[in-house]
Design a protein around this motif. Sequence first.
Motif, PDB file in Angstrom:
ATOM      1  N   VAL A  49      -2.684   7.568  16.677  1.00  0.00           N
ATOM      2  CA  VAL A  49      -2.408   6.900  15.400  1.00  0.00           C
ATOM      3  C   VAL A  49      -2.140   7.944  14.315  1.00  0.00           C
ATOM      4  O   VAL A  49      -2.931   8.888  14.139  1.00  0.00           O
ATOM      5  CB  VAL A  49      -3.591   5.985  14.986  1.00  0.00           C
ATOM      6  N   CYS A  92      -2.546  -4.178  11.171  1.00  0.00           N
ATOM      7  CA  CYS A  92      -2.542  -2.718  11.324  1.00  0.00           C
ATOM      8  C   CYS A  92      -1.650  -2.294  12.491  1.00  0.00           C
ATOM      9  O   CYS A  92      -1.379  -3.081  13.415  1.00  0.00           O
ATOM     10  CB  CYS A  92      -3.947  -2.213  11.596  1.00  0.00           C
ATOM     11  N   ALA A  93      -1.260  -1.037  12.453  1.00  0.00           N
ATOM     12  CA  ALA A  93      -0.406  -0.460  13.499  1.00  0.00           C
ATOM     13  C   ALA A  93      -1.031  -0.597  14.888  1.00  0.00           C
ATOM     14  O   ALA A  93      -0.344  -0.924  15.869  1.00  0.00           O
ATOM     15  CB  ALA A  93      -0.166   1.012  13.191  1.00  0.00           C
ATOM     16  N   GLU A  94      -2.329  -0.357  14.964  1.00  0.00           N
ATOM     17  CA  GLU A  94      -3.020  -0.403  16.258  1.00  0.00           C
ATOM     18  C   GLU A  94      -2.914  -1.792  16.876  1.00  0.00           C
ATOM     19  O   GLU A  94      -2.632  -1.957  18.061  1.00  0.00           O
ATOM     20  CB  GLU A  94      -4.506  -0.056  16.081  1.00  0.00           C
ATOM     21  N   SER A 115       0.827  -1.223   0.000  1.00  0.00           N
ATOM     22  CA  SER A 115       0.000   0.000   0.000  1.00  0.00           C
ATOM     23  C   SER A 115       0.854   1.263   0.000  1.00  0.00           C
ATOM     24  O   SER A 115       0.388   2.327  -0.407  1.00  0.00           O
ATOM     25  CB  SER A 115      -0.911   0.029   1.230  1.00  0.00           C
ATOM     26  N   PHE A 119       1.371   2.903   2.437  1.00  0.00           N
ATOM     27  CA  PHE A 119       0.722   3.765   3.425  1.00  0.00           C
ATOM     28  C   PHE A 119       1.297   3.399   4.799  1.00  0.00           C
ATOM     29  O   PHE A 119       1.048   2.299   5.308  1.00  0.00           O
ATOM     30  CB  PHE A 119      -0.796   3.541   3.377  1.00  0.00           C
ATOM     31  N   CYS A 169      -5.935  10.046  10.564  1.00  0.00           N
ATOM     32  CA  CYS A 169      -6.012   8.611  10.293  1.00  0.00           C
ATOM     33  C   CYS A 169      -6.992   7.968  11.283  1.00  0.00           C
ATOM     34  O   CYS A 169      -6.954   8.263  12.484  1.00  0.00           O
ATOM     35  CB  CYS A 169      -4.612   8.015  10.452  1.00  0.00           C
ATOM     36  N   TYR A 170      -7.866   7.126  10.772  1.00  0.00           N
ATOM     37  CA  TYR A 170      -8.865   6.459  11.616  1.00  0.00           C
ATOM     38  C   TYR A 170      -8.746   4.948  11.469  1.00  0.00           C
ATOM     39  O   TYR A 170      -8.389   4.449  10.409  1.00  0.00           O
ATOM     40  CB  TYR A 170     -10.277   6.928  11.228  1.00  0.00           C
ATOM     41  N   PRO A 171      -9.058   4.213  12.528  1.00  0.00           N
ATOM     42  CA  PRO A 171      -8.828   2.768  12.499  1.00  0.00           C
ATOM     43  C   PRO A 171      -9.873   1.980  11.710  1.00  0.00           C
ATOM     44  O   PRO A 171     -11.031   2.410  11.601  1.00  0.00           O
ATOM     45  CB  PRO A 171      -8.895   2.379  13.980  1.00  0.00           C
ATOM     46  N   CYS A 172      -9.467   0.830  11.223  1.00  0.00           N
ATOM     47  CA  CYS A 172     -10.401  -0.076  10.546  1.00  0.00           C
ATOM     48  C   CYS A 172     -11.329  -0.711  11.590  1.00  0.00           C
ATOM     49  O   CYS A 172     -11.097  -0.624  12.811  1.00  0.00           O
ATOM     50  CB  CYS A 172      -9.634  -1.148   9.765  1.00  0.00           C
ATOM     51  N   VAL A 199       1.705   3.562   8.741  1.00  0.00           N
ATOM     52  CA  VAL A 199       0.915   3.920   9.918  1.00  0.00           C
ATOM     53  C   VAL A 199       1.728   3.611  11.174  1.00  0.00           C
ATOM     54  O   VAL A 199       2.381   2.570  11.270  1.00  0.00           O
ATOM     55  CB  VAL A 199      -0.432   3.146   9.957  1.00  0.00           C
ATOM     56  N   ASN A 245       2.073  -0.725  10.904  1.00  0.00           N
ATOM     57  CA  ASN A 245       1.427  -1.737  10.059  1.00  0.00           C
ATOM     58  C   ASN A 245       2.481  -2.629   9.410  1.00  0.00           C
ATOM     59  O   ASN A 245       3.559  -2.172   9.008  1.00  0.00           O
ATOM     60  CB  ASN A 245       0.496  -1.099   9.018  1.00  0.00           C
ATOM     61  N   GLU A 301       2.618  -5.450   6.442  1.00  0.00           N
ATOM     62  CA  GLU A 301       1.825  -6.023   5.353  1.00  0.00           C
ATOM     63  C   GLU A 301       2.390  -7.359   4.882  1.00  0.00           C
ATOM     64  O   GLU A 301       3.468  -7.788   5.296  1.00  0.00           O
ATOM     65  CB  GLU A 301       1.768  -5.008   4.198  1.00  0.00           C
TER      66      GLU A 301
HETATM   67  N1  THU Z   1      -3.770   0.731   8.427  1.00  0.00           N
HETATM   68  C1  THU Z   1      -3.357   0.768   9.733  1.00  0.00           C
HETATM   69  O1  THU Z   1      -2.310   0.208  10.074  1.00  0.00           O
HETATM   70  N2  THU Z   1      -4.121   1.434  10.620  1.00  0.00           N
HETATM   71  C2  THU Z   1      -5.191   2.202  10.303  1.00  0.00           C
HETATM   72  O2  THU Z   1      -5.765   2.854  11.175  1.00  0.00           O
HETATM   73  C3  THU Z   1      -5.657   2.264   8.910  1.00  0.00           C
HETATM   74  C4  THU Z   1      -4.991   1.335   7.966  1.00  0.00           C
HETATM   75  C5  THU Z   1      -2.902   0.077   7.441  1.00  0.00           C
HETATM   76  C6  THU Z   1      -3.375  -1.214   6.857  1.00  0.00           C
HETATM   77  C7  THU Z   1      -2.577  -1.266   5.564  1.00  0.00           C
HETATM   78  O3  THU Z   1      -1.282  -1.786   5.858  1.00  0.00           O
HETATM   79  C8  THU Z   1      -2.421   0.189   5.174  1.00  0.00           C
HETATM   80  O4  THU Z   1      -2.710   0.938   6.332  1.00  0.00           O
HETATM   81  C9  THU Z   1      -3.322   0.624   4.030  1.00  0.00           C
HETATM   82  O5  THU Z   1      -4.621   0.254   4.281  1.00  0.00           O
END
Ligand code: THU
Length: 146
Positions: free
Chosen positions: A85, A63-65, A32, A34, A97-100, A36, A52, A54
């Motif tokens: 986060v 995820c990071a959380e 990604s 992206f 940034c908001y959590p899944c 986190v 995070n 992957e």
């Molecule tokens: N991701 C997180 O680690 N925490 C969040 O709050 C949102 C998404 C990660 C999952 C994936 O590795 C990447 O961000 C893109 O979705």
Amino acid sequence: MPSSNTQEEIMEYSQLVKEAIKAKNHSYSPYSKFKVGAALLTKSGKVYLGANIENIAYSPSNCAERTAFFKAVFDGEKEFEAIAVAGGLDDDNTDYCYPCGVCRQVMLEFCDPETFKFISVKDKENYKEYFLKEIIPFGFGPGSIK
Ligand code: THU
């Protein structure tokens, strides 16, 4: 900055925010791109960092959380105060940034929805605080089957 917070809490959270931003550097996100970072504060004052991680098969990604929570729970921690986060594709272009949903559910397992704070970070000066109950309303947590 919410006026209801004491100065001590504000100081603490601005430090937590900085830790979350730094934790992004530990992200493994070749797919990604992206990054986190998360900084989880225990009630005893310890901070657990997560990023995070992957996977080529995508669904095993973490995820990071959850990285931060699982490190803390492995160490025996069960009482948490807040998590900050920070996420973004690059350091100069960040947004809140908001959590899944999965991470919100993991938070609900270990945290009191009435008092645990989720801190969404844009940058070190700009962050928003929410109670867990605001980001997972009507959640199904351990209290639901008592
Ligand atoms: N991701 C997180 O680690 N925490 C969040 O709050 C949102 C998404 C990660 C999952 C994936 O590795 C990447 O961000 C893109 O979705």
